[in-house]
Design an enzyme around this catalytic site. Structure first.
Site, mmCIF file in Angstrom:
data_model
loop_
_atom_site.group_PDB
_atom_site.id
_atom_site.type_symbol
_atom_site.label_atom_id
_atom_site.label_comp_id
_atom_site.label_asym_id
_atom_site.label_seq_id
_atom_site.Cartn_x
_atom_site.Cartn_y
_atom_site.Cartn_z
ATOM 1 N N HIS A 1 56.636 -62.395 -0.958
ATOM 2 C CA HIS A 1 56.444 -63.005 0.115
ATOM 3 C C HIS A 1 55.525 -62.966 0.769
ATOM 4 C CE1 HIS A 1 57.262 -59.639 2.370
ATOM 5 N NE2 HIS A 1 57.532 -59.259 1.929
ATOM 6 N N ASP B 1 55.463 -63.818 3.798
ATOM 7 C CA ASP B 1 55.331 -63.478 5.605
ATOM 8 C C ASP B 1 55.283 -62.350 5.879
ATOM 9 O OD1 ASP B 1 58.033 -63.590 4.304
ATOM 10 O OD2 ASP B 1 58.844 -63.098 6.250
ATOM 11 N N ASP C 1 52.687 -55.183 3.242
ATOM 12 C CA ASP C 1 53.145 -56.193 3.233
ATOM 13 C C ASP C 1 53.356 -57.300 2.937
ATOM 14 O OD1 ASP C 1 56.089 -56.640 2.485
ATOM 15 O OD2 ASP C 1 56.706 -54.906 3.968
ATOM 16 N N GLU D 1 60.813 -63.771 4.396
ATOM 17 C CA GLU D 1 61.927 -62.314 3.990
ATOM 18 C C GLU D 1 61.704 -60.996 5.069
ATOM 19 O OE1 GLU D 1 61.802 -57.997 2.503
ATOM 20 O OE2 GLU D 1 59.920 -58.665 3.427
ATOM 21 N N GLU D 2 60.814 -60.970 5.822
ATOM 22 C CA GLU D 2 60.890 -60.076 7.040
ATOM 23 C C GLU D 2 62.430 -60.013 8.180
ATOM 24 O OE1 GLU D 2 59.732 -57.124 6.389
ATOM 25 O OE2 GLU D 2 57.504 -57.830 5.394
ATOM 26 N N GLU E 1 56.563 -55.525 -4.282
ATOM 27 C CA GLU E 1 56.123 -55.240 -2.874
ATOM 28 C C GLU E 1 55.504 -53.755 -3.145
ATOM 29 O OE1 GLU E 1 57.607 -55.705 -0.370
ATOM 30 O OE2 GLU E 1 58.909 -57.491 -0.248
ATOM 31 N N HIS F 1 54.673 -52.459 7.690
ATOM 32 C CA HIS F 1 54.239 -52.903 9.201
ATOM 33 C C HIS F 1 53.997 -52.097 10.082
ATOM 34 C CE1 HIS F 1 58.930 -54.767 7.952
ATOM 35 N NE2 HIS F 1 57.982 -55.193 6.925
#
Length: 385
Positions: A77, A79, A108, A138-139, A167, A348
């Site tokens: 992903h 984003d 991430d 995705e987030e 991931e 994150h």
């Protein structure tokens, strides 16, 4: 949201996964703001003569048409979660960690995205046909997920014998993923003034046996395709009460059950209900549900990848306890694994960072596997889009 502008040129960095990760991270792409990065990725892919390029919104796909007997999907992903003063990226040397790339997205999961884009540009004739998937949203809530949108609109775009999601796994392999279900368990009572509590019935007190059952519950470990998935059943929210001088007439405990991919949605809900079957007066409302994904490690293509990754990086094979988008592939009948650079514990985080050696290790492992994987065959007719 930033304005759409001329795509950044990622071409100078395609041969170096570290430099490419840094360039991709330095294009901000917080969820909902992926357009500029999607355009830059698309520009790279369209410059590769061996790839057919497809796009749905800000999800960009590219695939080879070499007529191989097997096809692998490599996905990631675009984003990130919001930036927290951690862009632009920086190369740092940290005691005990060596050289790291620091900044939003390094874990991430723009490292996984960079590895996929690097492979797309440098592997023109892999021994397997490959579909590369770069997707948006995705987030955030699942209804916006770009991979889910592509699966709904163009499921054949995601066809394959194995999917590898980049991931963060610390360059190890995490097979499949647990499923997750959240259920609100409610009790009802009768309100009254707390000075005359005997005139009412306290719904909060009725949660006591529910909480006791949760405290006494022993979660299972379930073996699926040779991996041990640890389940978990926990209270995550408790609500109830009207005012400081009133007996509450309703109370709710929200229970989250993380279940092994051997169970489907109906079995997961039935399992939760069975834990509380002896407690009268409860109502159950499912508020969130996502089935897990079997890793499919018994598939020959998956076995070949595991062997190659172990040889290249010493990768261990572990279960994925959290839910990831591998489950979307599983629902399409495609076994799926997680394999990417970065410590998921740093995803994150404001000090998100990844050892630069992991970007190269993951890229080298995948390149070596794609270069020698069995399955070459005579060219086939072009597939339908």
């Amino acid at each position: 949201m930033s304005e759409t502008r001329e795509p950044a040129d990622l071409t100078p960095h395609l041969s170096d996964p570290v430099a490419l990760t840094r360039a991709i991270c330095d294009i901000p792409s917080v969820s909902g703001d992926e357009r500029n990065l999607a355009d830059a990725v698309e520009a790279v892919l369209r410059a590769q003569a061996h790839l057919e390029v497809l796009r749905d919104g800000d999800a960009v796909l590219a695939r080879t048409r070499l007529g191989r007997t097997s096809r692998v999907v490599i996905a990631g992903h675009l984003d990130t979660v919001p930036i927290a003063g951690n862009l632009p990226t920086q190369l740092r040397t940290l005691e005990g960690e060596g050289e790291v790339l620091w900044g939003r997205g390094t874990v991430d999961m723009k490292g996984g995205v960079a590895v996929a884009l690097h492979l797309a540009a440098t592997q023109p004739a892999p021994a397997l046909d490959v579909t590369y998937v770069f997707y948006d949203h995705e987030e955030v809530e699942a209804t916006k997920n770009g991979l889910g949108r592509v699966a709904a609109n163009h499921p054949n775009w995601l066809a394959g014998d194995l999917a590898i999601l980049g991931e963060p796994t610390g360059a190890h392999i995490e097979g499949g993923c647990n499923g997750t279900i959240r259920i609100e368990i409610a009790t009802t009572g009768t309100t009254a003034h707390s000075a005359r509590a005997w005139r009412g019935h306290n719904a909060v007190h009725d949660l006591a046996p529910v909480l006791a059952a949760l405290a006494a519950h022993e979660s299972e470990t379930v073996t699926v395709d040779g991996l041990d998935y640890r389940e978990g059943l926990n209270a995550v929210f408790v609500t109830g009460g009207i005012a400081g001088n009133m007996i509450p007439d309703r109370a709710t405990v929200t229970v989250n059950y993380r279940f092994a991919p051997s169970r489907d949605a109906a079995e997961a809900e039935a399992y939760v209900r069975a834990v509380f079957a002896d407690i009268p007066g409860l109502t159950f409302t499912v508020t969130d549900l996502s089935e897990g994904a079997r890793p499919g490690l018994d598939h020959p293509v998956a076995q070949g990848f595991v062997e190659a990754a172990r040889a290249a990086t010493g990768a261990q094979v572990n279960p994925k306890y959290g839910w990831t988008d591998v489950a979307r592939f599983s629902r399409l009948g495609v076994p799926a694994l997680n394999f990417g650079p970065g410590d998921p514990m740093l995803a994150h985080a404001d000090d998100e960072r990844c050892p630069t050696a992991q970007f190269t290790a993951v890229a080298d492992a995948l390149a070596a596997w794609l270069g020698r994987a069995p399955g070459a065959a005579a060219p086939q007719e072009k597939e339908d889009a």
